[in-house]
Scaffold this motif. Structure first.
Motif, PDB file in Angstrom:
ATOM      1  N   SER A 223     -26.336   8.613  10.578  1.00  0.00           N
ATOM      2  CA  SER A 223     -25.979   9.978  10.961  1.00  0.00           C
ATOM      3  C   SER A 223     -26.096  10.894   9.735  1.00  0.00           C
ATOM      4  CB  SER A 223     -24.535   9.994  11.497  1.00  0.00           C
ATOM      5  OG  SER A 223     -23.635   9.779  10.432  1.00  0.00           O
ATOM      6  N   VAL A 224     -25.583  12.109   9.853  1.00  0.00           N
ATOM      7  CA  VAL A 224     -25.531  12.996   8.684  1.00  0.00           C
ATOM      8  C   VAL A 224     -24.101  13.070   8.137  1.00  0.00           C
ATOM      9  CG1 VAL A 224     -27.586  14.325   9.296  1.00  0.00           C
ATOM     10  CG2 VAL A 224     -25.351  15.069  10.156  1.00  0.00           C
ATOM     11  N   LEU A 225     -23.310  12.063   8.414  1.00  0.00           N
ATOM     12  CA  LEU A 225     -21.915  12.024   7.952  1.00  0.00           C
ATOM     13  C   LEU A 225     -21.769  10.922   6.898  1.00  0.00           C
ATOM     14  CD1 LEU A 225     -20.288  12.532  11.451  1.00  0.00           C
ATOM     15  CD2 LEU A 225     -20.429  14.207   9.589  1.00  0.00           C
TER      16      LEU A 225
ATOM     17  N   LYS B  95     -31.980   9.945   8.705  1.00  0.00           N
ATOM     18  CA  LYS B  95     -30.650  10.486   9.048  1.00  0.00           C
ATOM     19  C   LYS B  95     -30.788  11.507  10.161  1.00  0.00           C
ATOM     20  CE  LYS B  95     -29.278  10.142   4.254  1.00  0.00           C
ATOM     21  NZ  LYS B  95     -29.344  10.897   3.010  1.00  0.00           N
ATOM     22  N   SER B  96     -29.947  11.403  11.160  1.00  0.00           N
ATOM     23  CA  SER B  96     -29.992  12.405  12.233  1.00  0.00           C
ATOM     24  C   SER B  96     -28.582  12.709  12.731  1.00  0.00           C
ATOM     25  CB  SER B  96     -30.828  11.886  13.402  1.00  0.00           C
ATOM     26  OG  SER B  96     -30.706  12.789  14.488  1.00  0.00           O
ATOM     27  N   TRP B  97     -28.364  13.995  13.008  1.00  0.00           N
ATOM     28  CA  TRP B  97     -27.062  14.404  13.578  1.00  0.00           C
ATOM     29  C   TRP B  97     -26.882  13.793  14.966  1.00  0.00           C
ATOM     30  CZ3 TRP B  97     -26.411  17.140  18.135  1.00  0.00           C
ATOM     31  CH2 TRP B  97     -27.563  17.689  18.691  1.00  0.00           C
ATOM     32  N   LYS B  98     -27.998  13.373  15.574  1.00  0.00           N
ATOM     33  CA  LYS B  98     -27.904  12.791  16.923  1.00  0.00           C
ATOM     34  C   LYS B  98     -27.116  11.488  16.927  1.00  0.00           C
ATOM     35  CE  LYS B  98     -30.945  15.637  19.004  1.00  0.00           C
ATOM     36  NZ  LYS B  98     -32.223  15.634  19.633  1.00  0.00           N
TER      37      LYS B  98
ATOM     38  N   PRO C 226     -18.704  23.683  12.906  1.00  0.00           N
ATOM     39  CA  PRO C 226     -19.733  23.492  11.871  1.00  0.00           C
ATOM     40  C   PRO C 226     -20.917  24.456  11.987  1.00  0.00           C
ATOM     41  CG  PRO C 226     -19.911  21.782  13.535  1.00  0.00           C
ATOM     42  CD  PRO C 226     -18.785  22.682  13.971  1.00  0.00           C
ATOM     43  N   GLY C 227     -20.699  25.642  12.579  1.00  0.00           N
ATOM     44  CA  GLY C 227     -21.786  26.591  12.843  1.00  0.00           C
ATOM     45  C   GLY C 227     -22.543  27.045  11.603  1.00  0.00           C
ATOM     46  N   SER C 228     -21.859  27.126  10.437  1.00  0.00           N
ATOM     47  CA  SER C 228     -22.593  27.574   9.253  1.00  0.00           C
ATOM     48  C   SER C 228     -22.853  26.427   8.270  1.00  0.00           C
ATOM     49  CB  SER C 228     -21.835  28.721   8.571  1.00  0.00           C
ATOM     50  OG  SER C 228     -20.514  28.319   8.334  1.00  0.00           O
ATOM     51  N   ASP C 229     -22.667  25.212   8.723  1.00  0.00           N
ATOM     52  CA  ASP C 229     -22.937  24.049   7.867  1.00  0.00           C
ATOM     53  C   ASP C 229     -24.461  23.866   7.776  1.00  0.00           C
ATOM     54  OD1 ASP C 229     -23.345  21.405   6.925  1.00  0.00           O
ATOM     55  OD2 ASP C 229     -21.361  20.802   7.646  1.00  0.00           O
ATOM     56  N   PRO C 230     -25.030  23.875   6.553  1.00  0.00           N
ATOM     57  CA  PRO C 230     -26.501  23.822   6.438  1.00  0.00           C
ATOM     58  C   PRO C 230     -27.127  22.590   7.090  1.00  0.00           C
ATOM     59  CG  PRO C 230     -25.437  23.570   4.288  1.00  0.00           C
ATOM     60  CD  PRO C 230     -24.355  23.976   5.254  1.00  0.00           C
ATOM     61  N   ARG C 231     -26.360  21.513   7.212  1.00  0.00           N
ATOM     62  CA  ARG C 231     -26.988  20.309   7.785  1.00  0.00           C
ATOM     63  C   ARG C 231     -27.300  20.485   9.271  1.00  0.00           C
ATOM     64  NH1 ARG C 231     -22.143  16.319   6.471  1.00  0.00           N
ATOM     65  NH2 ARG C 231     -21.311  18.249   5.606  1.00  0.00           N
ATOM     66  N   TYR C 232     -26.675  21.517   9.894  1.00  0.00           N
ATOM     67  CA  TYR C 232     -26.944  21.754  11.313  1.00  0.00           C
ATOM     68  C   TYR C 232     -27.766  23.034  11.514  1.00  0.00           C
ATOM     69  CZ  TYR C 232     -23.284  18.252  11.463  1.00  0.00           C
ATOM     70  OH  TYR C 232     -22.558  17.104  11.249  1.00  0.00           O
TER      71      TYR C 232
ATOM     72  N   PRO D  34     -27.679  27.654  17.945  1.00  0.00           N
ATOM     73  CA  PRO D  34     -26.212  27.775  17.917  1.00  0.00           C
ATOM     74  C   PRO D  34     -25.555  27.153  19.153  1.00  0.00           C
ATOM     75  CG  PRO D  34     -27.230  29.847  17.290  1.00  0.00           C
ATOM     76  CD  PRO D  34     -28.352  28.923  17.670  1.00  0.00           C
ATOM     77  N   GLY D  35     -26.185  27.289  20.310  1.00  0.00           N
ATOM     78  CA  GLY D  35     -25.618  26.727  21.537  1.00  0.00           C
ATOM     79  C   GLY D  35     -25.592  25.208  21.554  1.00  0.00           C
ATOM     80  N   ASP D  36     -26.363  24.583  20.651  1.00  0.00           N
ATOM     81  CA  ASP D  36     -26.393  23.117  20.611  1.00  0.00           C
ATOM     82  C   ASP D  36     -25.334  22.537  19.685  1.00  0.00           C
ATOM     83  OD1 ASP D  36     -28.393  23.043  22.423  1.00  0.00           O
ATOM     84  OD2 ASP D  36     -30.006  22.755  20.960  1.00  0.00           O
ATOM     85  N   ILE D  37     -24.684  23.404  18.905  1.00  0.00           N
ATOM     86  CA  ILE D  37     -23.609  22.900  18.041  1.00  0.00           C
ATOM     87  C   ILE D  37     -22.338  22.853  18.877  1.00  0.00           C
ATOM     88  CG2 ILE D  37     -22.262  23.290  15.931  1.00  0.00           C
ATOM     89  CD1 ILE D  37     -24.672  24.634  14.720  1.00  0.00           C
ATOM     90  N   PRO D  38     -21.815  21.646  19.085  1.00  0.00           N
ATOM     91  CA  PRO D  38     -20.731  21.530  20.060  1.00  0.00           C
ATOM     92  C   PRO D  38     -19.383  22.073  19.597  1.00  0.00           C
ATOM     93  CG  PRO D  38     -21.253  19.392  19.096  1.00  0.00           C
ATOM     94  CD  PRO D  38     -22.227  20.359  18.518  1.00  0.00           C
TER      95      PRO D  38
END
Ligand code: 3PG
Length: 248
Positions: free
Chosen positions: A56-58, A81-84, A132-138, A143-147
């Motif tokens: 992941s990206v964590l 690495k993927s946020w998915k 996490p809307g302004s976190d560069p990794r996302y 924006p609608g995909d950031i939960p």
């Protein structure tokens, strides 16, 4: 026979403090570091090698993978690495203590929040500092995909397309794959691989830091699955995950 290895990150500082974590990027605890190294030692002693790794990206998953590969002297392999593959987003529960929530709202409610398939946790609002809307990794996400929260069902809907498009083609080519991820992103994958129904999925827990091996046929249908390591330790770790939702 295709072998796939899944591993949940080692104990994190918030696992230790028994807090809902989700997308919060907390580090491994000392115990978590030891668990990751031990997982690498077992894999090495059992003769495993990998061609590619996914995480992941964590940082708790990234570091677990790194420590494991270091033990195996395989730090050189490609790591994707993927946020998915991130943990399920725990919404407004992130940061709260699971046992305190059980005292306040009841163990049954905490069980529903933690293990129901499609009942959501309380949502964040976009102005919450945990959003996490302004976190560069996302930054690449719409924006609608950031939960603001995710159910396990939502997690399934991001993990499984990634599995299909990024991971299964490599497995079919015969590449040896390890995935270092999270309790609920791995529950999503295991649900699919083991055909676990929505009704039965609350009973599935994944322990920290223990390699879970799937033996798959050519069609990637599981033939066999097992944890590597002492079955007593696996049982203890599983019991500890269940216990996190109990009132003190
Ligand atoms: C978290 O995000 O809090 C944990 O890593 C997974 O928690 P759970 O076992 O309560 O779903």
């Amino acid at each position: 026979m295709i072998k796939l290895v899944l591993i949940r990150h080692g104990e994190s500082t918030w696992n230790k403090e028994n807090r809902f974590t989700g997308w919060t990027d907390v580090d491994l605890s000392e115990k978590g570091i030891a668990e990751a190294k031990q997982a690498g030692k077992i894999l090495k002693s059992e003769g495993y090698t990998f061609d590619i790794a996914f995480t992941s990206v964590l940082k708790r998953a990234i570091k677990t993978l790194d420590l494991l590969l270091e033990e195996m002297d395989q730090l050189w392999i490609p790591v994707v690495k993927s946020w998915k593959l991130n943990e399920r987003h725990y919404g407004a529960l992130q940061g709260l203590n699971k046992a305190e929530m059980a005292t306040k709202y009841g163990e049954e409610q905490v069980m529903i929040w933690r293990r129901s398939y499609d009942i959501p946790p309380p949502a964040l609002t976009p102005d919450d500092e945990r959003y996490p809307g302004s976190d560069p990794r996302y930054a690449a996400l719409a924006p609608g995909d950031i939960p603001l929260f995710e159910t396990l069902k939502d997690t399934v809907h991001r993990v499984m397309p990634y599995w299909e498009t990024a991971i299964t083609p490599l497995l079919k080519q015969g590449q040896k794959v390890v995935i270092a991820a999270h309790g609920n992103s791995l529950r999503a994958l295991v649900k699919y691989l083991d055909h676990i129904s929505d009704a039965d999925i609350p009973g599935l827990n994944i322990p920290t830091g223990i390699p879970l091996v799937y033996e798959l046929d050519d069609q990637l249908t599981p033939v066999k699955k097992y944890y590597l390591g002492d079955p007593e330790v696996v049982a203890q770790q599983l019991a500890a995950v269940v216990h996190q939702g109990k009132a003190k």
